[in-house]
Design a protein around this motif. Structure first.
Motif, PDB file in Angstrom:
ATOM      1  N   VAL A   1       0.833  -1.210   0.000  1.00 57.72           N
ATOM      2  CA  VAL A   1       0.000   0.000   0.000  1.00 57.72           C
ATOM      3  C   VAL A   1       0.863   1.254   0.000  1.00 57.72           C
ATOM      4  N   ARG A   2       1.798   1.316   0.924  1.00 58.08           N
ATOM      5  CA  ARG A   2       2.591   2.538   1.059  1.00 58.08           C
ATOM      6  C   ARG A   2       3.460   2.786  -0.170  1.00 58.08           C
ATOM      7  N   GLN A   3       4.007   1.724  -0.756  1.00 55.55           N
ATOM      8  CA  GLN A   3       4.870   1.920  -1.922  1.00 55.55           C
ATOM      9  C   GLN A   3       4.074   2.336  -3.158  1.00 55.55           C
ATOM     10  N   ILE A   4       2.867   1.826  -3.299  1.00 50.78           N
ATOM     11  CA  ILE A   4       2.030   2.295  -4.410  1.00 50.78           C
ATOM     12  C   ILE A   4       1.589   3.734  -4.170  1.00 50.78           C
ATOM     13  N   ALA A   5       1.344   4.095  -2.919  1.00 52.07           N
ATOM     14  CA  ALA A   5       1.063   5.503  -2.607  1.00 52.07           C
ATOM     15  C   ALA A   5       2.270   6.371  -2.949  1.00 52.07           C
ATOM     16  N   PHE A   6       3.475   5.880  -2.643  1.00 52.86           N
ATOM     17  CA  PHE A   6       4.693   6.596  -3.034  1.00 52.86           C
ATOM     18  C   PHE A   6       4.756   6.755  -4.557  1.00 52.86           C
ATOM     19  N   TYR A   7       4.415   5.696  -5.258  1.00 53.96           N
ATOM     20  CA  TYR A   7       4.427   5.731  -6.730  1.00 53.96           C
ATOM     21  C   TYR A   7       3.466   6.801  -7.242  1.00 53.96           C
TER      22      TYR A   7
ATOM     23  N   LYS B   1       2.532  12.230  -9.472  1.00 53.18           N
ATOM     24  CA  LYS B   1       1.974  13.579  -9.367  1.00 53.18           C
ATOM     25  C   LYS B   1       3.078  14.636  -9.364  1.00 53.18           C
ATOM     26  N   LEU B   2       4.165  14.353  -8.655  1.00 56.38           N
ATOM     27  CA  LEU B   2       5.248  15.331  -8.564  1.00 56.38           C
ATOM     28  C   LEU B   2       5.884  15.574  -9.930  1.00 56.38           C
ATOM     29  N   HIS B   3       6.188  14.509 -10.648  1.00 50.94           N
ATOM     30  CA  HIS B   3       6.836  14.680 -11.955  1.00 50.94           C
ATOM     31  C   HIS B   3       5.899  15.342 -12.961  1.00 50.94           C
ATOM     32  N   GLU B   4       4.623  15.037 -12.865  1.00 48.79           N
ATOM     33  CA  GLU B   4       3.662  15.694 -13.760  1.00 48.79           C
ATOM     34  C   GLU B   4       3.564  17.178 -13.433  1.00 48.79           C
ATOM     35  N   ALA B   5       3.487  17.503 -12.140  1.00 49.53           N
ATOM     36  CA  ALA B   5       3.377  18.912 -11.740  1.00 49.53           C
ATOM     37  C   ALA B   5       4.637  19.687 -12.117  1.00 49.53           C
ATOM     38  N   ARG B   6       5.801  19.049 -11.999  1.00 53.10           N
ATOM     39  CA  ARG B   6       7.056  19.750 -12.300  1.00 53.10           C
ATOM     40  C   ARG B   6       7.151  20.109 -13.780  1.00 53.10           C
ATOM     41  N   ARG B   7       6.458  19.365 -14.631  1.00 49.18           N
ATOM     42  CA  ARG B   7       6.455  19.683 -16.062  1.00 49.18           C
ATOM     43  C   ARG B   7       5.845  21.058 -16.326  1.00 49.18           C
ATOM     44  N   HIS B   8       5.048  21.533 -15.372  1.00 52.93           N
ATOM     45  CA  HIS B   8       4.333  22.800 -15.567  1.00 52.93           C
ATOM     46  C   HIS B   8       4.960  23.955 -14.801  1.00 52.93           C
ATOM     47  N   GLY B   9       6.099  23.696 -14.139  1.00 52.45           N
ATOM     48  CA  GLY B   9       6.780  24.795 -13.463  1.00 52.45           C
ATOM     49  C   GLY B   9       7.426  24.368 -12.160  1.00 52.45           C
TER      50      GLY B   9
ATOM     51  N   ALA C   1       1.711  19.578  -0.434  1.00 54.05           N
ATOM     52  CA  ALA C   1       0.308  19.341  -0.791  1.00 54.05           C
ATOM     53  C   ALA C   1       0.158  18.061  -1.618  1.00 54.05           C
ATOM     54  N   LEU C   2       1.098  17.819  -2.523  1.00 57.40           N
ATOM     55  CA  LEU C   2       1.049  16.580  -3.307  1.00 57.40           C
ATOM     56  C   LEU C   2       1.184  15.360  -2.393  1.00 57.40           C
ATOM     57  N   TRP C   3       2.084  15.464  -1.430  1.00 51.50           N
ATOM     58  CA  TRP C   3       2.284  14.371  -0.474  1.00 51.50           C
ATOM     59  C   TRP C   3       0.994  14.079   0.302  1.00 51.50           C
ATOM     60  N   MET C   4       0.391  15.130   0.806  1.00 49.36           N
ATOM     61  CA  MET C   4      -0.807  14.937   1.633  1.00 49.36           C
ATOM     62  C   MET C   4      -2.001  14.464   0.809  1.00 49.36           C
ATOM     63  N   SER C   5      -1.981  14.735  -0.488  1.00 53.99           N
ATOM     64  CA  SER C   5      -3.128  14.357  -1.328  1.00 53.99           C
ATOM     65  C   SER C   5      -3.283  12.848  -1.454  1.00 53.99           C
ATOM     66  N   ILE C   6      -2.211  12.106  -1.166  1.00 52.03           N
ATOM     67  CA  ILE C   6      -2.325  10.647  -1.295  1.00 52.03           C
ATOM     68  C   ILE C   6      -2.350   9.940   0.064  1.00 52.03           C
ATOM     69  N   GLN C   7      -2.117  10.680   1.150  1.00 58.07           N
ATOM     70  CA  GLN C   7      -1.987  10.023   2.447  1.00 58.07           C
ATOM     71  C   GLN C   7      -3.322   9.484   2.974  1.00 58.07           C
ATOM     72  N   ALA C   8      -4.347  10.333   3.012  1.00 59.69           N
ATOM     73  CA  ALA C   8      -5.643   9.876   3.532  1.00 59.69           C
ATOM     74  C   ALA C   8      -6.218   8.773   2.647  1.00 59.69           C
ATOM     75  N   GLN C   9      -6.014   8.902   1.335  1.00 60.78           N
ATOM     76  CA  GLN C   9      -6.528   7.885   0.419  1.00 60.78           C
ATOM     77  C   GLN C   9      -5.927   6.519   0.728  1.00 60.78           C
TER      78      GLN C   9
END
Length: 606
Positions: free
Chosen positions: A465-471, A476-484, A493-501
């Motif tokens: 579970v945790r490693q797929i959440a890391f994935y 999300k991080l690499h996609e967001a970095r493409r935009h700036g 915020a990206l980190w927290m967006s997957i924690q509760a899920q």
């Protein structure tokens, strides 16, 4: 380099004298010392060998017959072996004390020289990929010895659509020592140099993270706040490292025409994107049945309405809190391996007897644990930060499994021994399972059985579970970095967006947890590595189910799989067991084992 054995009472925290004598690496099987004449001899040989290889083969590959191409492959393999020996020695010394300037300089100087020497070899993969398919197939058909390297050629040619001009590839090769690897070293040195204040005591990151598994909740909370404070103070540095590496990857991926940030990892792992997607989707769909359900049980056991993040790895109130000595850990793992097959224990023996393990926690030592294969004419080394917790015993079983796998695969030779990450976790997770099953069978009472089951479920949740959440976080991080550029708050915020899920509705998330992405080394060293853990766990769970069915040929087939190293595709390796990772139902089989353990834990509450 002669190295002493560390006594545990010279460790960084009180109480370590209870662990016994903890081994330290003996690296003399690689080189006696940094100034050993053999290092100069091998460096000089490497410089000449690279120059001669380029002189003999550049622009000539298309003219070689099968015998000539085989000679080229064997010479290239020898170059890889000598370079690998030097860098293995330099790297292992460095990871023992990453804050030692001399060790860091020695590793950097070795890396710079080898990068310079091997720039002349960049043509090899590029020119090889320009060979016509029919011509190469004809050569492979003429020589069985050459055909043995076909898996290597297949992996090389998988990159054919994405390779750049010879000049650009040489530039990227030359630039590598001041690109990603330099940022990797900055991350390692920063992490190793951090100090955390917890209840008046100054600890390393390993010692502080270890407190998150303490029985005393106030200790866990204090450790959390110690971590959060230091991570928060350094978040700008960690954000800069992530931004730079993600942007560098985006630029190179764009130039190569790689369609997604994950594609390079999938190609390196020799695994189809749809197989990884099936794994990811199966795990995410199972979150409610796995982590959400388990953590609601855990809150009940701990007498809490809600869990805080410092409760995630808390032991059960009934769990034996004693420290496990090194001798006991060695005995437990060795006996578990031997019960499966005496050959496993025989292969593990030299790690303990010959200085192939570095176990003690020491100032400046790299955090975490790993098994380094070094080169095929030497042997692997295992690094631990052993603190005597039951989880540390499982870590020993895990890393020793890697080591056994690497010893067996060494027979394939330097180019074929390396196992794709998706399969590299096979023996390690299997070794953990063997050790767990031994302990479970020997549990003296239901309370002990419950504690063991809960610990195993938590380990599997952390692995799957945790490693797929890391994935998903990385994606999300690499996609967001493409935009700036991403600010620390953006990454938080990206980190927290997957924690509760992933963790579920039993948790609250205290302020400070948003920075806990900062210390995870896989994001830095090996982007998208993390799904390999979930892949390996699911694969081993399916394998173990076949083993439990009593197939009398299982052990021999298992050893054959490990000996294959990187010489076979996952489909070919799993076929003898009647398994197929490309079947979406395959992953459900693995996940059902975790569900079964949680079912048993729930039944204990009835």
């Amino acid at each position: 380099m002669p190295t002493p054995v560390y006594d545990a009472d010279s460790g960084t925290r009180a109480g370590h004298n209870e662990l016994g004598r903890l081994p330290e690496w003996n690296l003399t099987d690689l080189y006696e010392s940094p100034d050993a004449p053999e290092i100069k001899r091998d460096m000089d040989w490497l410089e000449t060998a690279c120059t001669d290889f380029a002189r003999d083969y550049q622009g000539q590959l298309a003219t070689l017959d099968a015998h000539g191409l085989l000679d080229a492959v064997l010479r290239y393999e020898r170059i890889e072996q000598i370079a690998g020996r030097i860098m293995s020695y330099a790297g292992l010394r460095y990871y023992q004390i990453t804050t030692d300037g001399e060790r860091a300089k020695f590793m950097s100087d070795c890396q710079d020289r080898i990068t310079t020497y091997t720039t002349s070899l960049v043509f090899w993969g590029l020119e090889f990929n320009r060979l016509e398919d029919d011509h190469l197939n004809s050569l492979l058909g003429q020589s069985q010895d050459l055909h043995r390297y076909k898996p290597v050629f297949d992996r090389m040619r998988a990159m054919k659509p994405y390779q750049l001009s010879d000049e650009l590839e040489k530039f990227l090769h030359d630039q590598s020592s001041v690109g990603a690897s330099a940022w990797n070293k900055l991350f390692d040195e920063t992490i190793a140099g951090l100090e955390f204040e917890v209840n008046g005591e100054t600890l390393s990151i390993e010692g502080t993270l270890n407190l998150l598994t303490e029985q005393d909740r106030s200790q866990r909370e204090a450790a959390f706040h110690g971590l959060a404070t230091v991570f928060g103070a350094n978040t700008r540095t960690f954000a800069r490292i992530h931004n730079t590496l993600a942007k560098e990857k985006e630029i190179e991926d764009r130039w190569r025409g790689l369609p997604t940030p994950q594609t390079g990892r999938h190609l390196a792992n020799h695994v189809e994107p749809e197989v990884v997607e099936a794994l990811r989707n199966a795990v995410v769909a199972a979150y409610p049945r796995l982590s959400h359900r388990y953590y609601r049980l855990k809150a009940k056991w701990l007498g809490l309405d809600r869990l805080e993040v410092w409760d995630r790895n808390a032991p059960l109130p009934t769990k034996d809190d004693r420290l496990v000595t090194w001798d006991e850990a060695e005995r437990t793992v060795t006996e578990a391996y031997a019960a499966f097959d005496p050959r496993m224990a025989d292969l593990a023996g030299p790690f303990f007897a010959k200085g192939w393990i570095d176990a003690a926690v020491k100032p400046g030592k790299a955090p975490g644990a790993f098994a380094h294969p070094t080169v095929t004419d030497a042997h692997p080394y295992v690094m631990l930060n052993y603190l005597g917790k039951p989880r540390d015993v499982m870590t020993l079983a895990h890393e020793l499994g890697h080591g056994v796998h690497q010893v067996l695969a060494a027979g394939q030779g330097e180019l074929l021994c390396s196992t794709p990450l998706t399969l590299a976790e096979t023996a390690s997770v299997f070794g953990e399972m063997l050790t767990f099953r031994k302990l479970l069978a020997e549990a003296p009472d239901p309370k002990a059985r419950k504690a063991l089951l809960a610990g195993k479920v938590e380990d599997m949740i952390n692995t799957v579970v945790r490693q797929i959440a890391f994935y998903d976080f990385e994606s999300k991080l690499h996609e967001a970095r493409r935009h700036g550029e991403l600010t620390p708050d953006d990454i938080n915020a990206l980190w927290m967006s997957i924690q509760a899920q992933s963790l579920g509705d039993a948790f609250d998330f205290a302020p400070g947890y948003e920075t806990f992405w900062a210390y995870i080394p896989h994001f830095i060293h090996s982007p998208f590595y993390v799904y390999a853990y979930a892949f390996g766990d699911g694969l081993v769970n399916a394998l173990y189910a076949v083993y439990e069915e009593g197939d009398p040929t299982f052990r021999d087939k298992y050893f054959d799989m490990l000996k294959a190293g990187g010489s076979k595709h996952h489909k070919d390796l799993l076929a003898p067991f009647g398994l197929d990772a490309s079947d979406p139902k395959f992953w459900d089989k693995g996940l059902s084992m975790i569900e079964g353990f949680i079912d048993e834990l729930e039944a204990m509450e009835a």
